[in-house]
Design an enzyme around this catalytic site. Structure first.
Site, PDB file in Angstrom:
ATOM      1  N   LEU A 206      11.027 -11.884  10.810  1.00 39.04           N
ATOM      2  CA  LEU A 206       9.573 -11.930  10.348  1.00 39.04           C
ATOM      3  C   LEU A 206       9.005 -10.673  10.375  1.00 39.04           C
ATOM      4  CD1 LEU A 206       7.837 -14.674  12.154  1.00 39.04           C
ATOM      5  CD2 LEU A 206       8.529 -14.692   9.931  1.00 39.04           C
ATOM      6  N   HIS A 207       8.840  -9.866   9.224  1.00 37.19           N
ATOM      7  CA  HIS A 207       8.597  -8.501   9.437  1.00 37.19           C
ATOM      8  C   HIS A 207       7.416  -7.856   8.160  1.00 37.19           C
ATOM      9  CE1 HIS A 207      11.489  -7.736   6.344  1.00 37.19           C
ATOM     10  NE2 HIS A 207      10.698  -6.760   6.147  1.00 37.19           N
TER      11      HIS A 207
END
Ligand code: UD1
Length: 370
Positions: A206-207
């Site tokens: 997740l970024h």
């Protein structure tokens, strides 16, 4: 033919690896590799050059981090003199990061040709910085190399002439195809204790700013991971942006479990190995949707849209949004489901870079073209 190839951020390195190799193996191409320095950590940059045997950049602009405007402006400023001095026939930019639009724009404004690799992808969500980078880069590019048919339609809809568009396949998959055997030799699963009875796991990344910058969105996503860890072990290589956000919002407690491994970002070979053996992948990345499609690993995309529809239509990808109940329901279905039928999209065959270099030679060095 003189070419500058630009790379700045982690996914760019994966995409240029096959292109740079091809360009350096063909007689008659003079080639300059420029690293903008958008990503600079050992784990986000150097490790990828080593894993993918990419030659050392000829020039590093060392721009580092900053706001969207600062970073883009700094790259524009520092790339212009390099392009002016080298006088390439064409500047090749890949993907949708700030380095892509900044170098494309700098080159075009001094009258140089720009080729965009991975052109035409559209999420139709202009709150994403990447969508802005894609639309603007495509508006000024002279050559558009596309990975899937939706991209051809999008470009034509935006008025790009047919003869500028080339359906060549996917350079990211060139790299996957070339490195799969080496990745199998990685010991990462043993290192993480993921063998024997503990071999079932979900791999998570997740970024996206829209998912991780605001604690109101990030917290429910971390809650999902905690919940999912009751069914599957979780391996979560954390992007620096995400780690910073988790720490600032004091949310690290959600990851404090023996069934969740929140680790530093991984190199390419270790990550590919983990991806290839995962029971499912949960991600907001673009490239991972494509890689899991080729590997046949179920992928849940934690976003409201995808710019890569072929991964849903033909591959293993499901776009599940950010609602925790919806993500959990989809994950549980996958844990018990039989394998979904999937297909590798057309021309994702490991030869995209060859096709791109052929097109470049035909345009800029016709006497050398096949
Ligand atoms: C960028 C791309 C995104 C891509 C992602 C892959 C843009 C607009 N976004 O997002 O499309 O999917 O790369 O990772 O170009 N940082 C470090 N070390 C590094 C690099 C970054 O600590 O080597 C930290 C910095 O605090 C920085 C933050 O991560 O402020 C974000 O980095 P940045 O390059 O601005 O964007 P990404 O989120 O990595």
């Amino acid at each position: 033919m003189r070419v500058i190839t630009v790379a700045g951020a982690r996914p760019n390195f994966v995409k240029i690896a096959s292109l740079v190799r091809r360009m350096r193996n063909v007689n008659g191409i003079e080639h300059l590799l420029v690293h903008t320095g958008q990503h600079y950590d050992e784990s986000m940059s150097k490790q990828f050059f080593e894993d993918l045997c990419i030659p050392r950049p000829d020039v590093n602009l060392n721009v580092g981090s900053g706001t969207q405007a600062e970073q883009t402006a700094e790259i524009l400023k520092r790339f212009e003199p390099v392009a002016l001095k080298y006088q390439p026939d064409v500047v090749v930019v890949v993907g949708d990061v700030n380095s892509t639009i900044a170098c494309g724009l700098a080159a075009k404004k001094i009258g140089q040709d720009v080729a965009h690799v991975e052109a035409g992808l559209r999420s139709f969500d202009r709150t994403m910085p990447e969508e802005i980078n894609r639309v603007l880069t495509d508006a000024i590019a002279d050559l558009h190399f596309v990975t899937e048919k939706s991209a051809i339609r999008n470009l034509q809809h935006e008025g790009i002439a047919k003869e500028k568009i080339h359906f060549v396949g996917n350079v990211m998959i060139d790299t996957l195809t070339a490195q799969r055997e080496r990745a199998e030799k990685s010991c990462i699963r043993t290192r993480l204790g993921l063998d024997g009875t503990a071999a079932h796991y979900a791999l998570v990344t997740l970024h996206r700013p829209s998912n991780v910058d605001d604690p109101m969105t990030l917290e429910p996503l971390l809650r999902v991971l905690k919940c999912l860890s009751e069914h599957l072990r979780i391996v979560f290589p954390m992007h620096p942006r995400t780690r910073k956000s988790v720490e600032q919002a004091q949310l690290a407690g959600y990851l404090n479990s023996s069934r969740i491994q929140a680790i530093e970002p991984l190199g390419y070979l270790d990550f590919l190995n983990l991806m290839g053996h995962a029971n499912l992948v949960l991600t907001d990345s673009g490239g991972i949707q494509e890689e899991t499609t080729v590997l046949g690993i179920p992928c849940l995309t934690v976003r409201e849209n995808t710019e890569r529809p072929v991964t849903v239509e033909q591959g293993t990808n499901q776009v599940v949004g950010t609602d925790p109940d919806r993500i959990m329901a989809a994950a549980q279905r996958l844990v018990t489901a039989k394998e979904k039928h999937h297909k590798v999209p057309k021309l994702w065959d490991g030869h995209a870079a060859d096709r791109i270099v052929d097109v470049l030679l035909r345009k800029y060095a016709p006497d050398r073209a096949k």
